[in-house]
Enzyme design. Structure first.
Site, PDB file in Angstrom:
ATOM      1  CB  SER A 140      25.773 -68.758   5.971  1.00  0.00           C
ATOM      2  OG  SER A 140      25.306 -68.646   6.391  1.00  0.00           O
ATOM      3  CE1 TYR A 164      29.061 -68.822  10.412  1.00  0.00           C
ATOM      4  CE2 TYR A 164      27.001 -68.101   8.879  1.00  0.00           C
ATOM      5  CZ  TYR A 164      27.869 -69.229   9.589  1.00  0.00           C
ATOM      6  OH  TYR A 164      28.453 -70.013   8.856  1.00  0.00           O
ATOM      7  CE  LYS A 168      30.466 -68.889   6.911  1.00  0.00           C
ATOM      8  NZ  LYS A 168      32.238 -70.182   7.119  1.00  0.00           N
TER       9      LYS A 168
END
Length: 334
Positions: A140, A164, A168
């Site tokens: 991402s 998050y 990633k």
């Protein structure tokens, strides 16, 4: 060919399953037709998700309900190793911030277990072939964190501001290390906002990017949490699938040492996407979309500068070409 897809009932995963079962893609973004490796020839799918809205797509395909690190699934992969893996499963960023223990388990620890298991099969010589499996990881742009006004290049240093994004980035590094060791053949793709996600999905900080399409299509009011001038990185679901399939077929010799690609995107003001969508639908945008900027959401998702990706474009990755192309492909899929 045996293909494993995690997050197979999600927004991107379910669309990828449909694309694979239909055969080779018929169109792409500004680069023309993309021939995806997994879409060619005879395939068997192992589909993994927390739940499935429909039954198995055929007798040759298998469903596993639960975590992609469940022992039963890992044993199945030992007995029947996949040649390609699309690792799409994750907990959305805003939800992972609210539930940090669940977020680290879903977005990092279970990924470590899955990649280590697949690498272990290669080490044990149980793949039944001379090459390790191609693993396409959906990473991402959240790895970058908040950005300044200067254009971002493919050498941009990640500085995630959400768990998050940190998870990633760590997954990218792990996949690159397994690839360096020859135990996996990895390819991480840093995805932008993929539109239009279902209107019911609210765990993404960038949910406004999809909600404006739903509101205009349905003719209902929507309060957008970023200003009209806010800029974001956009990609249609169809273009995302083109890039995932391209990554699955890309020669390992063309991979950078990082095994990571920043995908080409359209960097567009929110106002231009709203206007193009309203014109396509014949809706009065000003009467439906009101702006109530949230400073945190705008800082993370609405101040994205131009993104320069010459290496990815030279390798065959694509964007949607224009705001009109983006809008047409998004609305056609809704």
């Amino acid at each position: 060919m045996h293909v494993l897809i995690t997050g197979a009932d999600g927004f991107v995963g379910a669309a990828l399953v449909r694309r694979l079962l239909q055969g080779p893609p018929t169109g792409a973004g500004q680069g023309g037709v993309v021939q995806g490796g997994a879409g060619q020839g005879d395939i068997r799918l192992t589909l993994v998700d927390r739940h499935f809205r429909q039954g198995p797509p055929g007798a040759r395909h298998r469903h596993y309900t639960g975590s992609f690190a469940d022992p039963a699934l890992l044993q199945h992969l030992s007995d029947d190793p996949p040649q390609q893996v699309f690792h799409l499963a994750s907990m959305p960023g805003a939800l992972a911030e609210r539930e940090p223990e669940a977020g680290i388990q879903a977005n990092l620890l279970a990924t470590v277990q899955l990649l280590e298991h697949l690498a272990g099969l290669t080490r044990q010589g149980r793949q039944g072939r001379t090459s390790p499996p191609r693993v396409v990881l959906a990473s991402s742009v959240a790895v970058y964190g908040a950005l300044g006004p200067e254009p971002v290049t493919e050498q941009q240093l990640p500085q995630p501001e959400l768990s998050y994004g940190a998870h990633k980035w760590m997954s990218e590094l792990l996949l690159a290390d397994f690839s360096r060791r020859g135990e996996l053949d990895g390819c991480s793709l840093r995805l932008p906002g993929i539109v239009a996600r279902p209107a019911t999905e609210s765990g993404h900080g960038s949910a406004f990017m999809s909600q404006i399409f739903h509101a205009l299509r349905e003719g209902r009011p929507y309060e957008c949490p970023v200003s009209p001038e806010a800029s974001a990185w956009w990609m249609s679901l169809a273009c995302c699938l083109d890039n995932l399939l391209h990554a699955a077929s890309l020669s390992a010799s063309t991979m950078p040492a990082s095994r990571c690609w920043q995908l080409p995107v359209l960097c567009l003001p929110v106002a231009s996407v709203i206007e193009a969508t309203a014109q396509h639908l014949g809706r009065p945008a000003a009467a439906l979309i009101q702006h109530r900027p949230d400073s945190r959401i705008e800082a993370l998702f609405g101040r994205q500068p131009p993104l320069l990706t010459p290496l990815a474009e030279a390798a065959g990755f694509v964007h949607d070409g224009s705001v009109q192309g983006l809008v047409a492909r998004v609305l056609a899929a809704m």
